[in-house]
Design an enzyme around this catalytic site. Sequence first.
Site, PDB file in Angstrom:
ATOM      1  N   CYS A 105       0.834  -1.203   0.000  1.00 32.70           N
ATOM      2  CA  CYS A 105       0.000   0.000   0.000  1.00 32.70           C
ATOM      3  C   CYS A 105       0.872   1.257   0.000  1.00 32.70           C
ATOM      4  O   CYS A 105       1.971   1.254  -0.580  1.00 32.70           O
ATOM      5  CB  CYS A 105      -0.987  -0.003   1.159  1.00 32.70           C
TER       6      CYS A 105
ATOM      7  N   ASP B 109      -3.191   1.143  10.263  1.00 37.34           N
ATOM      8  CA  ASP B 109      -4.389   1.969  10.446  1.00 37.34           C
ATOM      9  C   ASP B 109      -4.831   1.917  11.905  1.00 37.34           C
ATOM     10  O   ASP B 109      -5.258   2.916  12.464  1.00 37.34           O
ATOM     11  CB  ASP B 109      -5.514   1.494   9.515  1.00 37.34           C
TER      12      ASP B 109
END
Length: 331
Positions: A149, A218
């Site tokens: 990512c 996250d």
Amino acid sequence: MGPLSQLSTEPLLYCRAQITSLVNDIIFSTASDIRDMKVRGAGRIARAGALALAAYAEAYTVRDLEQFRSDIRKASDTLLDSRPTAVSLWNGVHATVRGLKDAESFEAAREAVITDGRRFAEESEKAVQRIARIGSKRIKSGDTLMTHCNSSAAIGVIAEAVRQGKDVKVYATESRPWRQGILTVNDLSKAGVDVTLIIDSAVRTVMSRVDRVFVGADTITSSGSLINKIGTSQVAMAARECRVEFNVCSETYKFSPKTMFGDTVTIEERNIDEVVRPGEIPEGVKVFNPVFDTTPARYIDNIITELGIMSPGAVYGVMVRQLGDSIFNLE
Ligand code: RI2
């Protein structure tokens, strides 16, 4: 109220309504930018939320403490509703509004929100820079790395190692469906890093050439599990199978105190249009598009934070220490 006073107050009411809608726009436009991924990345959305609340407070004109408290609560909820998974946004918003409860005047409350929002954003930037310095020490010249990512914390670590003159190669995954890997190869290339883009399904093939993996976060739970971009857990499992070190680069505001009290992390599911074009698949075929997954703590070697490198087992202790007395008000 006579006609004269009506005449004189109407423009005022009109102006106040205009100002209120302008002030609300700060929050609504930030929330919609986060929802639409115009602002993305767990650290960036936390800073955007904190700074939006600070800007909202600065522009707020109704000098009434209770009204201000209630409007800030609504603004916070609007921001928190934008994306559900990254606890960084929750922590950023809560760090910004924490002075509201004890403030004795509107002015004090507004000042607290402005100061705390800006401070959170500054500290957040500093944490990313500190992680880069700490994490770069894990990288040796000649290492081959992998990242998944687009994490500013993970990219910071790799770029810092290269800035120090270390010779490294990086494999960056495409990260379907949003293809944040394209951002990553651009970021790394700009930093002078030798980087190769791979499709997500090439992870296992390439892992045998890799020495260390660096990913972002996250959310990190109280048991040290990682919630990060979908596919992270597959990268971690492939790394474990190949005996490759798996590092998570995470500011401590990505630690979720809510998970200490049994809350589970909501995994965001996004629109199927992100995966298939209209008409591409037969009607009735379902598409499942979860955008995050959970990597169990046992697959994680190191969590690199601004406080230092720790094992997943140390996360609980850091949460307790950072929360102090406020821990009793969380549930
Ligand atoms: P930094 C991103 O989420 C990715 O999952 C990335 O690993 C994580 O945020 C952390 O990013 P998305 O917003 O805070 O792309 O390290 O869904 O930049």
